[in-house]
Design an enzyme around this catalytic site. Structure first.
Site, short mmCIF file in Angstrom:
data_model
loop_
_atom_site.label_atom_id
_atom_site.label_comp_id
_atom_site.label_asym_id
_atom_site.label_seq_id
_atom_site.Cartn_x
_atom_site.Cartn_y
_atom_site.Cartn_z
CD GLU A 34 3.84 -8.91 -14.90
OE1 GLU A 34 3.52 -8.65 -13.74
OE2 GLU A 34 5.01 -8.97 -15.28
CB CYS A 39 -0.87 0.03 1.25
SG CYS A 39 -1.87 -1.43 1.42
CD1 TRP A 54 -3.17 -4.70 -4.95
CD2 TRP A 54 -2.34 -6.06 -3.39
NE1 TRP A 54 -3.12 -5.97 -5.49
CE2 TRP A 54 -2.63 -6.82 -4.57
CE3 TRP A 54 -1.83 -6.73 -2.30
CZ2 TRP A 54 -2.40 -8.19 -4.64
CZ3 TRP A 54 -1.60 -8.09 -2.39
CH2 TRP A 54 -1.89 -8.81 -3.55
CE LYS A 61 7.39 -8.07 -17.27
NZ LYS A 61 8.01 -8.96 -16.38
NE ARG A 101 4.28 1.46 -1.31
CZ ARG A 101 5.35 0.70 -1.03
NH1 ARG A 101 6.40 0.73 -1.82
NH2 ARG A 101 5.35 -0.10 0.00
CG HIS A 146 9.49 -34.87 -22.77
ND1 HIS A 146 9.74 -36.23 -22.81
CD2 HIS A 146 10.65 -34.27 -23.11
CE1 HIS A 146 11.01 -36.43 -23.11
NE2 HIS A 146 11.58 -35.26 -23.30
CE LYS A 184 7.83 -2.35 -10.07
NZ LYS A 184 8.05 -3.12 -11.30
CG ASN A 220 2.62 -1.11 3.23
OD1 ASN A 220 2.05 -2.15 2.88
ND2 ASN A 220 3.74 -0.70 2.69
N GLY A 221 1.02 -3.47 5.40
CA GLY A 221 1.55 -4.72 5.95
C GLY A 221 0.41 -5.60 6.45
CD GLU A 248 10.51 -11.41 -17.14
OE1 GLU A 248 10.23 -12.20 -16.20
OE2 GLU A 248 10.18 -10.22 -17.13
C1 AGP Z 1 7.14 -8.93 -12.58
O1 AGP Z 1 6.79 -8.22 -13.76
C2 AGP Z 1 6.07 -8.88 -11.52
N1 AGP Z 1 5.68 -7.54 -11.24
C3 AGP Z 1 6.42 -9.69 -10.29
O2 AGP Z 1 6.57 -11.02 -10.69
C4 AGP Z 1 7.69 -9.27 -9.54
O3 AGP Z 1 8.83 -9.58 -10.31
C5 AGP Z 1 7.77 -10.05 -8.22
O4 AGP Z 1 6.66 -9.70 -7.45
C6 AGP Z 1 9.06 -9.81 -7.42
O5 AGP Z 1 9.11 -8.46 -7.02
P1 AGP Z 1 10.50 -7.91 -6.42
O6 AGP Z 1 11.51 -8.00 -7.51
O7 AGP Z 1 10.20 -6.50 -6.01
O8 AGP Z 1 10.89 -8.78 -5.25
#
Ligand code: AGP
Length: 614
Positions: free
Chosen positions: A494, A2, A79, A491, A27, A510, A609, A105-106, A487
């Protein structure tokens, strides 16, 4: 997870809080709110306004709400963790008397038991959140001394949290506390600020104090007192000066932060090389003699991280295997932390994290430290919790990454991992100087090579225009480029919400080959490498079943053109660092597919994020 802001000073509180929250929406953005002190005829009254949805909804509500003004207040963008996104569950939360408001936050892990206790004592709750327990606990303990009530309440709570609280009992103060989740104090002239992250402060000040775990702060307009939670002892904290340019945290004319950050990547590589490579030698200023001594004796290496950072860890594993001749293991943080890992002082744990606040990675760090392992963090956010708790930190110099989908931070992680692998290989006598010099020369070419790849955006857009309505994508790679298959798939998933799966290309036979027909797009990472011929065979198999082939290939490869519907070229380079180039077309492909599907590219649904909860 948050975003928190707080302010005390001469400025009008609503505009300061909203301005700060705008910079922190990445956030979390499912609801938001503010609370402030109304000073009327000498007595102080608190008022709070909050709303479900993005910040724009709160702004609309505030425009229709009269009399919300003042010079001290707090704000929050959420969030959801406990309690669905709703106005009732939005922060700030108040106590029964309306004399305390708090943002958080937490997670308060024992909130249920505390809530039951407070209800038995007659407290009335209006939300499903864990946060609301904190403010009622403070109310319960208040007997004339706000700070003592705050301290006592915090000591009853388990978990990780950052709080900022205001109260009508002491209307000239903000009360803040930090444990695991980030909190930074901005130092102004006759005004002071509190925020979860630096971008919320840059419009007002560059002078900051980073709170450390279990530290409380009492923030007044011309004074900041920091004290240790348990002892109550006052602490002297140094003031850091932020060098980020405010514009860095803005979009600079790009339609989305994500595209801006993709185009920042040449500069990020340059900055990282400048910071870590001095006259062709790799220099990590944070790796001191005692850490270096331990690195020489390390027997096992573990890469531990989440999401995109996990994919960087996989690439790092291949790099260390090549340069150091150790066989690292790469684990997902949420697995590592619960598997009772058989590690000790002979183990090196490398935690990779953009935010430095990911809860699972932080927990993995603590597990490793508790078992005596040497912990090295590769982090982007300066002063973040993981950066400060690891035995040693190497910063990626990517600057603030606002887009939820990580791009430039990933590239910076790969760059740091390549530099670290060469350094580690030389330290252990596993990498001959000649070979190391060869790598250094290749590293220096990367910024211009990245720029060259970015020039293909139009070709990639045309391909995306043909494929954006597809709902299933397959990504294949081998060796150093297998992690980029994962990766690239992440991308796309998400930000476009299409299903995408990354696979080691050798696994096709396989199972995944059953997916191939004339409707199935397959992205094949096939730069020149020791497994290039094998990749070509995989592409032939896909062609034989009429699959749609999109290849990422080395410039000058004429053969692959005949086998592919689309080809995106990258400059030829050393196989070990080719993932730094091959990931860029995947980032742009995902970006354009998402845009063509009208997705919220910078703030995709259900994501945030920084994942600071389990
Ligand atoms: C990646 O595009 C995502 N936003 C997510 O997988 C991210 O990499 C993951 O949450 C790890 O975050 P961090 O690198 O801040 O630890």
């Amino acid at each position: 997870m948050c975003g928190i802001v707080g302010y005390i000073g001469p400025k009008e509180i609503v505009s300061v809080l909203l301005g700060g929250l705008e910079k922190l929406e990445y956030r979390g953005y499912d609801s938001s709110g503010i609370a402030c002190v109304l000073e009327k005829e000498g007595c102080a009254k608190l008022v709070s306004v909050k709303e479900k949805g993005k910040l724009i909804s709160l702004k609309g509500k505030l425009a229709k709400t009269k009399g919300v003004s003042g010079h001290l207040g707090i704000g929050h963008t959420r969030w959801a963790t406990h309690g669905a996104p709703s106005t009732e569950n939005a922060h700030p939360h108040g106590d029964c008397t309306g004399k305390f408001f708090l943002v958080h936050n937490g997670i308060i892990e024992n909130y249920a038991e505390l809530k039951r206790e407070l209800i038995r004592k007659g407290h009335r709750f209006s939300s499903e959140t864990d946060t609301e327990v904190a403010v009622h606990l403070i109310e319960e303990y208040y007997n004339g001394n706000v700070l003592e009530a705050f301290r006592k309440a915090i000591r009853r709570m388990n978990g990780f949290f950052a709080f900022v609280m205001i109260t009508a009992h002491e209307p000239g103060k903000l009360f803040a506390f930090k444990r695991s989740n980030p909190l930074v104090i901005g130092i102004g002239a006759g005004e002071n600020f509190v925020a979860s992250d630096v971008p919320a402060l840059l419009a007002h000040t560059r002078r900051v104090i980073y709170l450390d775990d279990n530290e409380l702060a009492v923030v007044e307009k011309d004074k900041v007192s920091v004290l240790q939670l348990e002892s109550g002892k006052p602490l002297r904290k140094e003031i850091s000066v932020i060098k980020w340019d405010t514009r860095q945290a803005e979009k600079e004319g790009y339609p989305h932060f994500m595209l801006k950050e993709i185009y920042e990547q040449p500069h990020v590589i340059e900055t990282t090389l400048k910071a870590l490579m001095k006259s062709r030698r790799v220099l990590f200023e944070n790796i001191n003699a005692s850490v270096e001594k331990r690195l020489k004796k390390i027997q096992r290496v573990h890469f531990v991280s989440c999401g995109t950072a996990y994919h960087a860890g996989l690439v790092g594993g291949y790099m260390v295997e090549k340069c150091v001749r150790l066989s690292p293991r790469t684990a997902v943080s949420s697995e590592f932390r619960y598997e009772n890992p058989a590690i000790n002082e002979n183990d090196l744990i490398i935690l990779i994290t953009q935010s430095g606040e990911t809860a699972d990675t932080l927990a993995a760090l603590r597990e490793g430290k508790a078992r005596g392992a040497l912990t090295l963090a590769i982090v982007n956010v300066v002063g973040s919790t993981i950066a400060r708790e690891a035995d040693c930190v190497i910063y990626t110099h990517a600057g603030p990454e606002i887009g939820v989908a990580s791009t430039k931070a990933y590239l910076a992680q790969l760059m740091v991992l390549a530099l670290f692998s060469v350094y580690f290989g030389q330290l252990r006598g596993a990498l001959p100087a000649k070979r190391a010099n060869g790598f250094m020369k290749d590293f220096l070419k990367l910024p211009s090579q990245v720029r060259e790849v970015l020039k293909q955006e139009k070709v990639i857009l045309r391909c995306a225009q043909q494929l954006y309505q597809k709902r299933n994508f397959l990504y294949l790679g081998r060796g150093f480029n297998f992690p980029n298959a994962l990766e690239g798939a992440l991308k796309l998933k998400e930000i476009s919400y299409a299903h995408a799966h990354g696979y080691p290309a050798g696994e096709m036979k396989h199972g995944p080959i059953a997916l191939i027909d004339q409707t199935q797009p397959v992205i094949c990472l096939a730069p020149f490498s020791c497994t290039y011929e094998k990749m070509i065979s995989n592409i032939e198999e896909i062609r034989a079943r009429k699959g749609i082939v999109i290849s990422i290939a080395s410039r000058g490869d004429g053969e692959i053109q005949k086998l592919s519907h689309y080809v995106f070229y990258v400059p030829q380079t050393e196989e070990m660092i080719s993932p730094i180039l091959t990931v860029i077309p995947l980032q742009l492909f995902a970006y354009h597919i998402a845009c063509l599907n009208d997705r919220d590219v910078d703030q995709p649904r259900n994501l945030a994020k920084s994942v600071t909860v389990e």
